[in-house]
Write a protein that holds these residues in place. Structure first.
Motif, PDB file in Angstrom:
ATOM      1  N   PRO A   9      30.975  61.137  25.289  1.00  0.00           N
ATOM      2  CA  PRO A   9      30.702  61.565  23.919  1.00  0.00           C
ATOM      3  C   PRO A   9      29.209  61.479  23.607  1.00  0.00           C
ATOM      4  O   PRO A   9      28.495  60.652  24.164  1.00  0.00           O
ATOM      5  N   VAL A  10      28.764  62.328  22.704  1.00  0.00           N
ATOM      6  CA  VAL A  10      27.388  62.258  22.223  1.00  0.00           C
ATOM      7  C   VAL A  10      27.264  61.096  21.249  1.00  0.00           C
ATOM      8  O   VAL A  10      26.269  60.375  21.249  1.00  0.00           O
ATOM      9  N   LEU A  11      28.297  60.893  20.442  1.00  0.00           N
ATOM     10  CA  LEU A  11      28.344  59.797  19.476  1.00  0.00           C
ATOM     11  C   LEU A  11      29.691  59.098  19.538  1.00  0.00           C
ATOM     12  O   LEU A  11      30.709  59.744  19.803  1.00  0.00           O
ATOM     13  N   VAL A  73      32.583  61.895  19.362  1.00  0.00           N
ATOM     14  CA  VAL A  73      32.139  63.252  19.049  1.00  0.00           C
ATOM     15  C   VAL A  73      31.544  63.847  20.322  1.00  0.00           C
ATOM     16  O   VAL A  73      30.580  63.318  20.875  1.00  0.00           O
ATOM     17  N   TYR A  74      32.146  64.933  20.778  1.00  0.00           N
ATOM     18  CA  TYR A  74      31.719  65.647  21.979  1.00  0.00           C
ATOM     19  C   TYR A  74      31.018  66.927  21.565  1.00  0.00           C
ATOM     20  O   TYR A  74      31.435  67.584  20.609  1.00  0.00           O
ATOM     21  N   ALA A  75      29.957  67.296  22.259  1.00  0.00           N
ATOM     22  CA  ALA A  75      29.214  68.506  21.919  1.00  0.00           C
ATOM     23  C   ALA A  75      28.725  69.176  23.195  1.00  0.00           C
ATOM     24  O   ALA A  75      28.195  68.512  24.088  1.00  0.00           O
ATOM     25  N   VAL A  89      31.544  71.591  18.921  1.00  0.00           N
ATOM     26  CA  VAL A  89      31.725  70.159  18.662  1.00  0.00           C
ATOM     27  C   VAL A  89      33.212  69.856  18.516  1.00  0.00           C
ATOM     28  O   VAL A  89      33.942  70.585  17.838  1.00  0.00           O
ATOM     29  N   GLU A  90      33.644  68.786  19.155  1.00  0.00           N
ATOM     30  CA  GLU A  90      35.027  68.337  19.084  1.00  0.00           C
ATOM     31  C   GLU A  90      35.030  66.854  18.731  1.00  0.00           C
ATOM     32  O   GLU A  90      34.246  66.075  19.282  1.00  0.00           O
ATOM     33  N   VAL A  91      35.916  66.475  17.813  1.00  0.00           N
ATOM     34  CA  VAL A  91      36.027  65.078  17.392  1.00  0.00           C
ATOM     35  C   VAL A  91      37.407  64.564  17.779  1.00  0.00           C
ATOM     36  O   VAL A  91      38.426  65.170  17.454  1.00  0.00           O
TER      37      VAL A  91
END
Length: 128
Positions: A9-11, A73-75, A89-91
């Motif tokens: 994940p980015v975040l 959070v994936y981007a 973006v996918e959460v």
């Protein structure tokens, strides 16, 4: 169910009690903010400089986020134009102490690369 697909994940963030709406779920604006931050990180990396969000498309809330969820959070870059970069973006919410993962939303964020005068500039290719 694993929705992250082995990606990093980015975040990762845990919502706080102040992020709850009147229905007891996490406020949609909070989620949108996290998505914009993650997408902006990837867009700035790709543009090798400052970027600004210019559009959010095709956003859909699939499931609510709960107070004790761990949000990932994936981007990923979907496309790069002359001055713009589109980021998918996918959460995903991790629940029950990591026993369950639920995709809660996704969307397409478009950024424009900015010059020193905050005007659109060409995206520098091969900046990674």
């Amino acid at each position: 169910m694993t929705t992250g697909g082995g990606r990093d994940p980015v975040l990762r963030v845990v919502p706080r009690p102040a992020d709850i709406n009147a229905n007891g779920h996490i406020f949609g604006g909070w989620v949108l903010s996290q998505m914009d931050i993650a997408a902006g990180i990837i867009a700035a990396r790709e543009a090798d400089g400052a970027v600004a969000t210019v559009a959010i498309e095709a956003m859909e809330f699939i499931a609510p986020i709960q107070l004790h969820d761990l949000i990932s959070v994936y981007a990923t870059v979907e496309r790069i134009g002359r001055t713009s970069i589109a980021i998918r973006v996918e959460v995903v919410a991790s629940r029950e102490r990591g026993q369950a993962e639920v995709k809660v939303t996704d969307g397409l964020f478009t950024f424009v690369a900015l010059d020193e005068n905050h005007r659109p500039r060409l995206v520098k290719r091969g900046s990674r």
